[in-house]
Scaffold this active site. Structure first.
Site, PDB file in Angstrom:
ATOM      1  N   ASP A  13       4.390   2.132  -6.983  1.00 52.54           N
ATOM      2  CA  ASP A  13       3.030   2.075  -6.439  1.00 52.54           C
ATOM      3  C   ASP A  13       2.215   3.326  -6.741  1.00 52.54           C
ATOM      4  OD1 ASP A  13       3.613  -0.440  -5.341  1.00 52.54           O
ATOM      5  OD2 ASP A  13       4.448   0.487  -3.541  1.00 52.54           O
ATOM      6  N   LYS A  16       0.177   2.521 -11.511  1.00 53.75           N
ATOM      7  CA  LYS A  16       0.460   2.183 -12.915  1.00 53.75           C
ATOM      8  C   LYS A  16      -0.509   1.104 -13.394  1.00 53.75           C
ATOM      9  CE  LYS A  16       4.569   1.021 -11.601  1.00 53.75           C
ATOM     10  NZ  LYS A  16       4.537   1.528 -10.216  1.00 53.75           N
ATOM     11  N   ASN A  38       8.646  -8.521  -7.900  1.00 53.69           N
ATOM     12  CA  ASN A  38       8.746  -7.469  -6.876  1.00 53.69           C
ATOM     13  C   ASN A  38       7.625  -6.443  -7.092  1.00 53.69           C
ATOM     14  OD1 ASN A  38       9.973  -6.719  -9.291  1.00 53.69           O
ATOM     15  ND2 ASN A  38      11.636  -5.567  -8.363  1.00 53.69           N
ATOM     16  N   GLY A  40       3.772  -5.079  -7.806  1.00 55.29           N
ATOM     17  CA  GLY A  40       2.399  -5.455  -7.472  1.00 55.29           C
ATOM     18  C   GLY A  40       1.499  -4.410  -8.092  1.00 55.29           C
ATOM     19  N   HIS A  41       0.816  -4.777  -9.167  1.00 59.21           N
ATOM     20  CA  HIS A  41      -0.010  -3.819  -9.896  1.00 59.21           C
ATOM     21  C   HIS A  41      -1.482  -4.186  -9.695  1.00 59.21           C
ATOM     22  CE1 HIS A  41       3.586  -2.913 -12.786  1.00 59.21           C
ATOM     23  NE2 HIS A  41       3.817  -2.586 -11.542  1.00 59.21           N
ATOM     24  N   THR A  42      -2.178  -3.352  -8.976  1.00 56.73           N
ATOM     25  CA  THR A  42      -3.566  -3.645  -8.634  1.00 56.73           C
ATOM     26  C   THR A  42      -4.521  -3.091  -9.686  1.00 56.73           C
ATOM     27  OG1 THR A  42      -2.871  -3.239  -6.371  1.00 56.73           O
ATOM     28  CG2 THR A  42      -5.243  -3.494  -6.736  1.00 56.73           C
ATOM     29  N   ARG A 142      26.701 -12.558 -16.726  1.00 61.42           N
ATOM     30  CA  ARG A 142      26.602 -13.510 -17.850  1.00 61.42           C
ATOM     31  C   ARG A 142      26.554 -14.960 -17.380  1.00 61.42           C
ATOM     32  NH1 ARG A 142      31.396 -10.359 -20.411  1.00 61.42           N
ATOM     33  NH2 ARG A 142      31.752 -10.304 -18.176  1.00 61.42           N
ATOM     34  N   GLN A 222       7.878  -0.644 -10.949  1.00 61.66           N
ATOM     35  CA  GLN A 222       8.639   0.159  -9.985  1.00 61.66           C
ATOM     36  C   GLN A 222       8.482   1.653 -10.321  1.00 61.66           C
ATOM     37  OE1 GLN A 222      10.492  -2.935 -11.230  1.00 61.66           O
ATOM     38  NE2 GLN A 222       9.293  -3.729  -9.551  1.00 61.66           N
TER      39      GLN A 222
HETATM   40  P1  GDP Z   1       1.261   0.204  -9.019  1.00 63.26           P
HETATM   41  O1  GDP Z   1       2.309  -0.679  -8.447  1.00 63.26           O
HETATM   42  O2  GDP Z   1       1.814   1.492  -9.529  1.00 63.26           O
HETATM   43  O3  GDP Z   1       0.400  -0.466 -10.043  1.00 63.26           O
HETATM   44  O4  GDP Z   1       0.297   0.601  -7.806  1.00 63.26           O
HETATM   45  P2  GDP Z   1      -0.295  -0.407  -6.682  1.00 63.26           P
HETATM   46  O5  GDP Z   1      -1.342  -1.247  -7.304  1.00 63.26           O
HETATM   47  O6  GDP Z   1       0.807  -1.071  -5.955  1.00 63.26           O
HETATM   48  O7  GDP Z   1      -0.911   0.637  -5.668  1.00 63.26           O
HETATM   49  C1  GDP Z   1      -1.892   1.550  -6.075  1.00 63.26           C
HETATM   50  C2  GDP Z   1      -3.139   1.350  -5.212  1.00 63.26           C
HETATM   51  O8  GDP Z   1      -3.980   2.467  -5.371  1.00 63.26           O
HETATM   52  C3  GDP Z   1      -3.971   0.156  -5.599  1.00 63.26           C
HETATM   53  O9  GDP Z   1      -4.510  -0.398  -4.430  1.00 63.26           O
HETATM   54  C4  GDP Z   1      -5.077   0.753  -6.484  1.00 63.26           C
HETATM   55  O10 GDP Z   1      -6.271  -0.004  -6.442  1.00 63.26           O
HETATM   56  C5  GDP Z   1      -5.271   2.079  -5.818  1.00 63.26           C
HETATM   57  N1  GDP Z   1      -5.687   3.205  -6.677  1.00 63.26           N
HETATM   58  C6  GDP Z   1      -5.425   3.423  -7.976  1.00 63.26           C
HETATM   59  N2  GDP Z   1      -5.840   4.656  -8.347  1.00 63.26           N
HETATM   60  C7  GDP Z   1      -6.384   5.224  -7.246  1.00 63.26           C
HETATM   61  C8  GDP Z   1      -6.972   6.483  -6.970  1.00 63.26           C
HETATM   62  O11 GDP Z   1      -7.036   7.384  -7.811  1.00 63.26           O
HETATM   63  N3  GDP Z   1      -7.450   6.690  -5.703  1.00 63.26           N
HETATM   64  C9  GDP Z   1      -7.344   5.744  -4.728  1.00 63.26           C
HETATM   65  N4  GDP Z   1      -7.835   6.030  -3.527  1.00 63.26           N
HETATM   66  N5  GDP Z   1      -6.783   4.550  -4.944  1.00 63.26           N
HETATM   67  C10 GDP Z   1      -6.289   4.292  -6.183  1.00 63.26           C
HETATM   68  P1  IMO Z   2       5.547  -1.553  -8.341  1.00 66.39           P
HETATM   69  O1  IMO Z   2       5.737  -2.004  -9.781  1.00 66.39           O
HETATM   70  C1  IMO Z   2       7.421  -0.020  -4.709  1.00 66.39           C
HETATM   71  C2  IMO Z   2      11.490  -1.415  -3.831  1.00 66.39           C
HETATM   72  C3  IMO Z   2      11.647  -2.288  -2.604  1.00 66.39           C
HETATM   73  C4  IMO Z   2      13.056  -1.897  -2.176  1.00 66.39           C
HETATM   74  C5  IMO Z   2      13.767  -1.725  -3.505  1.00 66.39           C
HETATM   75  C6  IMO Z   2      14.577  -2.935  -3.958  1.00 66.39           C
HETATM   76  O2  IMO Z   2       4.450  -2.250  -7.636  1.00 66.39           O
HETATM   77  O3  IMO Z   2       5.486  -0.060  -8.260  1.00 66.39           O
HETATM   78  P2  IMO Z   2      13.901  -5.312  -4.944  1.00 66.39           P
HETATM   79  O4  IMO Z   2      13.090  -6.419  -4.353  1.00 66.39           O
HETATM   80  O5  IMO Z   2      13.368  -4.796  -6.233  1.00 66.39           O
HETATM   81  O6  IMO Z   2      15.364  -5.628  -5.029  1.00 66.39           O
HETATM   82  O7  IMO Z   2      13.794  -4.112  -3.855  1.00 66.39           O
HETATM   83  O8  IMO Z   2      12.760  -1.451  -4.472  1.00 66.39           O
HETATM   84  N1  IMO Z   2      10.484  -1.877  -4.822  1.00 66.39           N
HETATM   85  C7  IMO Z   2       9.269  -1.335  -4.966  1.00 66.39           C
HETATM   86  N2  IMO Z   2       8.666  -0.346  -4.281  1.00 66.39           N
HETATM   87  N3  IMO Z   2       6.803  -0.582  -5.768  1.00 66.39           N
HETATM   88  C8  IMO Z   2       7.417  -1.553  -6.486  1.00 66.39           C
HETATM   89  O9  IMO Z   2       6.900  -2.065  -7.613  1.00 66.39           O
HETATM   90  C9  IMO Z   2       8.696  -1.992  -6.073  1.00 66.39           C
HETATM   91  N4  IMO Z   2       9.554  -2.927  -6.526  1.00 66.39           N
HETATM   92  C10 IMO Z   2      10.653  -2.837  -5.768  1.00 66.39           C
HETATM   93  O10 IMO Z   2      10.684  -1.970  -1.632  1.00 66.39           O
HETATM   94  O11 IMO Z   2      13.034  -0.645  -1.539  1.00 66.39           O
HETATM   95 MG    MG Z   3       2.728  -1.705  -6.685  1.00 66.36          MG
END
Ligand code: GDP
Ligand code: IMO
Ligand code: MG
Length: 429
Positions: A13, A16, A38, A40-42, A142, A222
């Site tokens: 999170d 990315k 698993n 979640g890329h926003t 496998r 992740q």
């Molecule tokens: P990812 O899994 O690495 O793609 O990250 P997520 O999408 O799960 O979480 C990142 C969150 O931060 C999302 O809600 C983005 O919209 C938000 N975001 C990204 N860059 C920034 C930033 O520089 N500042 C703030 N406040 N939010 C950001």
């Molecule tokens: P992004 O790509 C944050 C964490 C879960 C748990 C562990 C194992 O959005 O950064 P799983 O369901 O993969 O077997 O869970 O990994 N986890 C993440 N934490 N961001 C993620 O993905 C994650 N994907 C898995 O919370 O601790």
């Molecule tokens: Mg995420």
């Protein structure tokens, strides 16, 4: 060879998704190499918010080929829903391709994920309950069924019969109801017919793109310390988010990756269980959670928040051969008068500058903090380093000094344009 891997430098999170979208504008091919839904890329573009789980975030650029590579595990139902959802928001997307070697996630994987977590009792990992661990278990055993098998009816039927008989024995052992072959076969055959035209040999696609000198972006999911080998085992995911995973999960060799950017929050978060030395259980932690809206994209769970940990960051730089850092969410720290960051740990009587690889030892370290002055101004309008308050620039310098890695990009808000590119030379190598 303009190739770039974008990896999460912490526990996921890190933003990315935003960075893949921003840098994907320059890419010909964007390949996601690990994990499943698993992730979640926003991505936020103007008034639209996209939440990618399986589809590479680079798909928003119409000229791009977006690849779900062999290192991923694919829930076909989730993928089809995500495709529909994304197309409804933006009809003109890039071209999607799915590796015939990517593994399929079935309902029995989800069921086993929940049953295994329940069996762990107090030692729960806190998985996303998407069946990811059990799907990768089948791959290693496998037993897994791959996309290339799913789309050929007679092969799929044969494989599903074989695997389901085995899985049903497991489900019964856990006290659960077995699954019925006919309905599962019919359901997944339906998904197969919708996805069939997208499935191909993506290893060749990736190799030829690299050889042709196209801009190829490898999208990590992740984070480094959720890596099965390099993370805080067993509190990890079941795949390889580190940069090396981009080779294993796509079919290109290590020398084909020119540049690796590690995306790192200006503080630290973690979802699920596992050690987190700089975790805050006080008002500052709550303030970061509220200001940063630190709630999971996939599960909605509240993310654990804490100070930046430069010991973790240094390890991440080494594990991923980082060319540069992308420091995100610097804006979230505005208004905190005094900032802290771990620069070392104490472990018993010793002071150490590295992460112990034994998780039980890592769980016992105490952070040694350095204090830095905070700033009160909002950073979101900044478009160059000069627009940042002196204390924010000082913070960036501190991160570079501690990590011994240059900062390539600073993100100061979720929108595409809330981005300061500091070192363009580090991006595509
Ligand atoms: P990812 O899994 O690495 O793609 O990250 P997520 O999408 O799960 O979480 C990142 C969150 O931060 C999302 O809600 C983005 O919209 C938000 N975001 C990204 N860059 C920034 C930033 O520089 N500042 C703030 N406040 N939010 C950001
Ligand atoms: P992004 O790509 C944050 C964490 C879960 C748990 C562990 C194992 O959005 O950064 P799983 O369901 O993969 O077997 O869970 O990994 N986890 C993440 N934490 N961001 C993620 O993905 C994650 N994907 C898995 O919370 O601790
Ligand atoms: Mg995420």
């Amino acid at each position: 060879m303009p190739t770039l891997a974008i990896v999460g430098a912490q526990w996921g999170d890190e933003a990315k998704g935003k960075m893949v979208d921003v840098l994907g504008a320059e890419a010909d091919v964007v390949i996601r190499y690990s994990g499943g839904n698993n992730a979640g890329h926003t991505v936020i573009t103007g008034d639209k918010e996209f939440k990618f789980q399986l589809i590479p975030a680079g798909i928003l650029h119409p000229g791009t080929t977006a690849v779900i590579a062999s290192g991923m595990v694919v829930c076909p139902k989730g993928l089809l829903e995500e495709l529909d959802r994304t197309r409804a928001l933006k009809p003109d997307l890039g071209t999607l391709k799915i590796s015939n070697a990517a593994h399929v996630v079935f309902p029995y994987h989800r069921m086993l994920d929940a049953l295994e977590e329940e069996a762990r009792g107090e030692n729960k990992i806190g998985t996303t309950s998407r069946g990811i661990g059990p799907a990768y278990q089948d791959k290693v055993a496998r037993l897994g069924i791959r996309m290339g098998e799913l789309i050929v009816p007679e092969i799929f039927e044969h494989r599903l019969r074989e695997v389901l008989a085995y899985k049903n024995r497991l489900l019964i052992m856990f006290g659960s109801e077995p699954l019925e072959f006919d309905s599962l076969y019919a359901e997944f055959s339906g998904y197969a017919s919708r996805l069939k035209s997208l499935v191909c040999d993506t290893e060749i696609l990736a190799q030829e793109a690299v050889e042709a000198g196209k801009r190829v972006l490898f999208e990590g999911a992740q984070g480094t310390f959720l890596d099965l080998d390099s993370g805080t085992y067993p509190y990890v995911t079941s795949s390889h988010p580190v940069a090396g995973g981009a080779c294993l999960g796509t079919g290109i060799g290590p020398r084909a990756i020119q540049s690796v950017l590690g995306v790192c929050k200006a503080y630290t978060t973690r979802v699920g269980a596992g050690p987190f030395p700089t975790e805050l259980h006080d008002d500052v932690g709550e303030r970061i959670r509220q200001q940063g809206q630190e709630y999971g994209t996939v599960t909605g769970r509240s993310r654990r928040c804490g100070w930046l940990d430069t010991v973790v960051l240094r390890q991440s730089c080494r594990l991923n051969s980082l060319s540069g850092l992308v420091l995100t969410r610097l804006d979230v720290l505005s208004g905190i008068p005094e900032l802290r960051a771990a620069t070392a740990y104490t472990l018993g009587a010793d002071t150490i500058g590295h992460m112990p690889s034994n998780t039980w030892e890592f769980a016992r370290v105490q952070p040694v903090y350095e204090s830095l002055p905070g700033w009160s101004e909002s950073l979101r309008k900044a478009r160059s380093l000069d627009d940042l308050p002196r204390e924010a620039r000082q913070y960036l310098q501190f991160v570079e000094d501690q990590s011994k890695t240059p900062i390539a990009i600073v993100s100061i808000g979720p929108d595409r344009d809330e981005t300061i590119v500091v070192r363009p030379d580090l991006i595509w190598g």
